[in-house]
Design a protein around this motif. Sequence first.
Motif, mmCIF file in Angstrom:
data_model
loop_
_atom_site.group_PDB
_atom_site.id
_atom_site.type_symbol
_atom_site.label_atom_id
_atom_site.label_comp_id
_atom_site.label_asym_id
_atom_site.label_seq_id
_atom_site.Cartn_x
_atom_site.Cartn_y
_atom_site.Cartn_z
ATOM 1 N N VAL A 65 -82.784 20.026 -101.720
ATOM 2 C CA VAL A 65 -81.889 21.156 -102.036
ATOM 3 C C VAL A 65 -80.528 21.056 -101.344
ATOM 4 C CG1 VAL A 65 -82.827 22.632 -100.207
ATOM 5 C CG2 VAL A 65 -81.753 23.674 -102.218
ATOM 6 N N ASN A 66 -80.465 20.338 -100.220
ATOM 7 C CA ASN A 66 -79.172 20.226 -99.542
ATOM 8 C C ASN A 66 -78.385 18.984 -99.960
ATOM 9 O OD1 ASN A 66 -79.355 22.635 -98.133
ATOM 10 N ND2 ASN A 66 -80.679 21.696 -96.580
ATOM 11 N N LEU B 31 -90.216 21.068 -94.900
ATOM 12 C CA LEU B 31 -91.132 20.118 -95.525
ATOM 13 C C LEU B 31 -90.530 18.725 -95.438
ATOM 14 C CD1 LEU B 31 -93.687 19.470 -97.190
ATOM 15 C CD2 LEU B 31 -92.368 19.986 -99.267
ATOM 16 N N THR C 116 -80.804 7.713 -99.928
ATOM 17 C CA THR C 116 -79.666 7.219 -100.720
ATOM 18 C C THR C 116 -78.700 6.327 -99.929
ATOM 19 O OG1 THR C 116 -78.530 9.301 -100.283
ATOM 20 C CG2 THR C 116 -79.676 9.121 -102.388
ATOM 21 N N ALA D 223 -91.288 12.687 -96.193
ATOM 22 C CA ALA D 223 -91.834 11.387 -95.808
ATOM 23 C C ALA D 223 -93.249 11.540 -95.241
ATOM 24 C CB ALA D 223 -90.929 10.722 -94.781
ATOM 25 N N THR E 298 -78.964 8.085 -113.275
ATOM 26 C CA THR E 298 -77.561 8.428 -113.277
ATOM 27 C C THR E 298 -76.787 7.434 -112.419
ATOM 28 O OG1 THR E 298 -76.030 10.270 -113.070
ATOM 29 C CG2 THR E 298 -77.770 10.129 -111.405
ATOM 30 N N GLN F 259 -76.528 16.437 -103.003
ATOM 31 C CA GLN F 259 -75.499 16.686 -104.030
ATOM 32 C C GLN F 259 -76.122 17.297 -105.288
ATOM 33 O OE1 GLN F 259 -72.262 13.744 -104.447
ATOM 34 N NE2 GLN F 259 -73.823 12.294 -103.808
ATOM 35 N N VAL F 260 -77.119 16.632 -105.828
ATOM 36 C CA VAL F 260 -77.717 17.094 -107.083
ATOM 37 C C VAL F 260 -78.576 18.334 -106.840
ATOM 38 C CG1 VAL F 260 -79.298 16.461 -108.955
ATOM 39 C CG2 VAL F 260 -77.626 14.799 -108.124
ATOM 40 N N ARG G 205 -85.553 19.912 -95.398
ATOM 41 C CA ARG G 205 -86.282 18.921 -94.610
ATOM 42 C C ARG G 205 -87.021 19.532 -93.419
ATOM 43 N NH1 ARG G 205 -84.800 13.164 -93.270
ATOM 44 N NH2 ARG G 205 -83.017 13.415 -94.645
ATOM 45 N N ALA H 44 -84.668 14.836 -104.218
ATOM 46 C CA ALA H 44 -84.600 14.199 -102.894
ATOM 47 C C ALA H 44 -84.675 12.691 -103.065
ATOM 48 C CB ALA H 44 -85.751 14.673 -102.018
ATOM 49 N N ALA H 45 -84.025 11.993 -102.159
ATOM 50 C CA ALA H 45 -84.097 10.531 -102.178
ATOM 51 C C ALA H 45 -83.544 10.001 -100.871
ATOM 52 C CB ALA H 45 -83.272 9.967 -103.344
ATOM 53 N N TYR I 274 -85.026 11.766 -110.564
ATOM 54 C CA TYR I 274 -83.744 11.094 -110.785
ATOM 55 C C TYR I 274 -83.795 9.660 -110.285
ATOM 56 C CZ TYR I 274 -82.313 15.763 -111.823
ATOM 57 O OH TYR I 274 -82.248 17.007 -112.402
HETATM 58 N N1 LIG Z 1 -75.549 9.284 -104.729
HETATM 59 C C1 LIG Z 1 -75.361 8.449 -105.761
HETATM 60 O O1 LIG Z 1 -74.289 7.865 -105.937
HETATM 61 C C2 LIG Z 1 -76.472 8.236 -106.760
HETATM 62 C C3 LIG Z 1 -76.262 7.308 -107.786
HETATM 63 C C4 LIG Z 1 -77.280 7.125 -108.739
HETATM 64 C C5 LIG Z 1 -78.453 7.841 -108.635
HETATM 65 N N2 LIG Z 1 -78.630 8.713 -107.611
HETATM 66 C C6 LIG Z 1 -79.910 9.423 -107.536
HETATM 67 O O2 LIG Z 1 -79.666 10.801 -107.764
HETATM 68 C C7 LIG Z 1 -80.613 11.586 -107.028
HETATM 69 C C8 LIG Z 1 -79.885 12.626 -106.185
HETATM 70 O O3 LIG Z 1 -79.025 11.932 -105.283
HETATM 71 P P1 LIG Z 1 -77.982 12.708 -104.351
HETATM 72 O O4 LIG Z 1 -76.735 11.918 -104.362
HETATM 73 O O5 LIG Z 1 -77.985 14.148 -104.672
HETATM 74 O O6 LIG Z 1 -78.683 12.467 -102.919
HETATM 75 P P2 LIG Z 1 -78.247 13.041 -101.501
HETATM 76 O O7 LIG Z 1 -77.008 13.869 -101.617
HETATM 77 O O8 LIG Z 1 -78.284 11.904 -100.540
HETATM 78 O O9 LIG Z 1 -79.439 14.051 -101.168
HETATM 79 C C9 LIG Z 1 -80.717 13.583 -100.896
HETATM 80 C C10 LIG Z 1 -81.551 14.749 -100.422
HETATM 81 O O10 LIG Z 1 -82.846 14.234 -100.080
HETATM 82 C C11 LIG Z 1 -83.237 14.871 -98.875
HETATM 83 N N3 LIG Z 1 -84.178 14.076 -98.106
HETATM 84 C C12 LIG Z 1 -84.082 12.769 -97.776
HETATM 85 N N4 LIG Z 1 -85.134 12.428 -96.998
HETATM 86 C C13 LIG Z 1 -85.880 13.548 -96.828
HETATM 87 C C14 LIG Z 1 -87.083 13.842 -96.128
HETATM 88 N N5 LIG Z 1 -87.738 12.907 -95.432
HETATM 89 N N6 LIG Z 1 -87.578 15.098 -96.197
HETATM 90 C C15 LIG Z 1 -86.926 16.066 -96.888
HETATM 91 N N7 LIG Z 1 -85.780 15.860 -97.568
HETATM 92 C C16 LIG Z 1 -85.276 14.607 -97.531
HETATM 93 C C17 LIG Z 1 -81.947 15.021 -98.086
HETATM 94 O O11 LIG Z 1 -82.164 15.975 -97.091
HETATM 95 P P3 LIG Z 1 -81.106 16.221 -95.918
HETATM 96 O O12 LIG Z 1 -80.048 17.063 -96.561
HETATM 97 O O13 LIG Z 1 -81.878 16.941 -94.883
HETATM 98 O O14 LIG Z 1 -80.620 14.877 -95.485
HETATM 99 C C18 LIG Z 1 -80.996 15.457 -99.178
HETATM 100 O O15 LIG Z 1 -81.060 16.860 -99.369
HETATM 101 C C19 LIG Z 1 -81.445 10.587 -106.223
HETATM 102 O O16 LIG Z 1 -82.616 10.289 -106.914
HETATM 103 C C20 LIG Z 1 -80.556 9.348 -106.173
HETATM 104 O O17 LIG Z 1 -81.329 8.168 -106.008
HETATM 105 C C21 LIG Z 1 -77.661 8.948 -106.675
#
Ligand SMILES: NC(=O)c1ccc[n+]([C@@H]2O[C@H](COP(=O)([O-])OP(=O)(O)OC[C@H]3O[C@@H](n4cnc5c(N)ncnc54)[C@H](OP(=O)(O)O)[C@@H]3O)[C@@H](O)[C@H]2O)c1
Length: 310
Positions: free
Chosen positions: A8-9, A34, A61, A37, A147, A11-12, A31, A58-59, A98
């Motif tokens: 939830v925190n 819950l 990234t 990992a 994406t 980008q997506v 995080r 979540a991912a 995603y």
């Molecule tokens: N970013 C890109 O350029 C890109 C490109 C193509 C595809 N995608 C895909 O698009 C999707 C969304 O990506 P995004 O850019 O929104 O990612 P993001 O901004 O990096 O956000 C990832 C989220 O996952 C959470 N997370 C990671 N590890 C965790 C854990 N152990 N427990 C709980 N939460 C955890 C993070 O929590 P915290 O906030 O606490 O860190 C964060 O809220 C992903 O599937 C990514 O692979 C992204």
Amino acid sequence: MRILLTGVNGQVGSALKPLLMSLGTVQAPPRGELNLADARAVEAWVRHHRPHLIVNAAAYTAVDRAEQEREAAFALNAQLPEQLGCLQREWGGVVIHYSTDYVFDGTREGPYTELDTTAPLGVYGRSKRAGEEGLMSSGVPVMIFRTSWVYGLHGRNFLRTMLRLGQERAEIRVVNDQWGAPTWAGSIARGTMEVLATVDRSVSSENPWAEGWRGKEGIYHLTNGGATTWYDFTRRIFELRPECRALVLPIPSGDYPSPVQRPTNSRLDNAKLEKVFGVRLPHWSKALEDCLAELPSAMHEVLLTENNEG
Ligand SMILES: NC(=O)c1ccc[n+]([C@@H]2O[C@H](COP(=O)([O-])OP(=O)(O)OC[C@H]3O[C@@H](n4cnc5c(N)ncnc54)[C@H](OP(=O)(O)O)[C@@H]3O)[C@@H](O)[C@H]2O)c1
């Protein structure tokens, strides 16, 4: 409808939360509540709450860091989606997930379709591909949206870095030989909602999502339209934000050393999404305008003071 939103925190995730709330009760544990990992914690949470729909935004990234943190990348990107699929299958829930252009090696001539062979170049891409496979093989009704080049006003991303550097530096060098579609997190969230809106939920069953998705499960490419390079994307950002005065110079990827190679061609073909759901995201340039229109003037200070990854 009970919905679990992860990440939830991110980008997506942060763009999705307010929109998903129109569909039901959204639980979006950060995080600290819950740790995704922790497979046991995830199992206990899902078994207890039994969400009709899990939206897994979540991912792990950190593309470069993943080369050193393989286990952490696979835990979030591979094991978690498969586990969510297995847990949802137990009781009839469904999953939206995603994925990424980095499942491809970028050597194809035109845009990649969902039928093209994957060949990730690094640990991040391999972990995301393993997640797609694990989730698909769990047998749960699933939609996986691949994406690319995600940005937004929240989180760490290229747009925010460029808005900051554009004001701090006199000159910046940006890679001009990788092609892809920068995709606004807001467009991904809206596109997801548009797909969900096409699902017939009038069927009477314990989980109408599961019935409504029948025959439409699978992988879809979901990016903003068109394609550009990071260099031209930057120039467009600076055109739209004249306070970014830095001179932008094009460089080849080889001049920007990184531990993992990026695909030269990241273009994803969105035709399947349009054919099956009638959904098409705006052109990347329009989406960028829409995103920047949401940038309040106070944000400048935030951009200048925050600890943003360069
Ligand atoms: N970013 C890109 O350029 C890109 C490109 C193509 C595809 N995608 C895909 O698009 C999707 C969304 O990506 P995004 O850019 O929104 O990612 P993001 O901004 O990096 O956000 C990832 C989220 O996952 C959470 N997370 C990671 N590890 C965790 C854990 N152990 N427990 C709980 N939460 C955890 C993070 O929590 P915290 O906030 O606490 O860190 C964060 O809220 C992903 O599937 C990514 O692979 C992204």
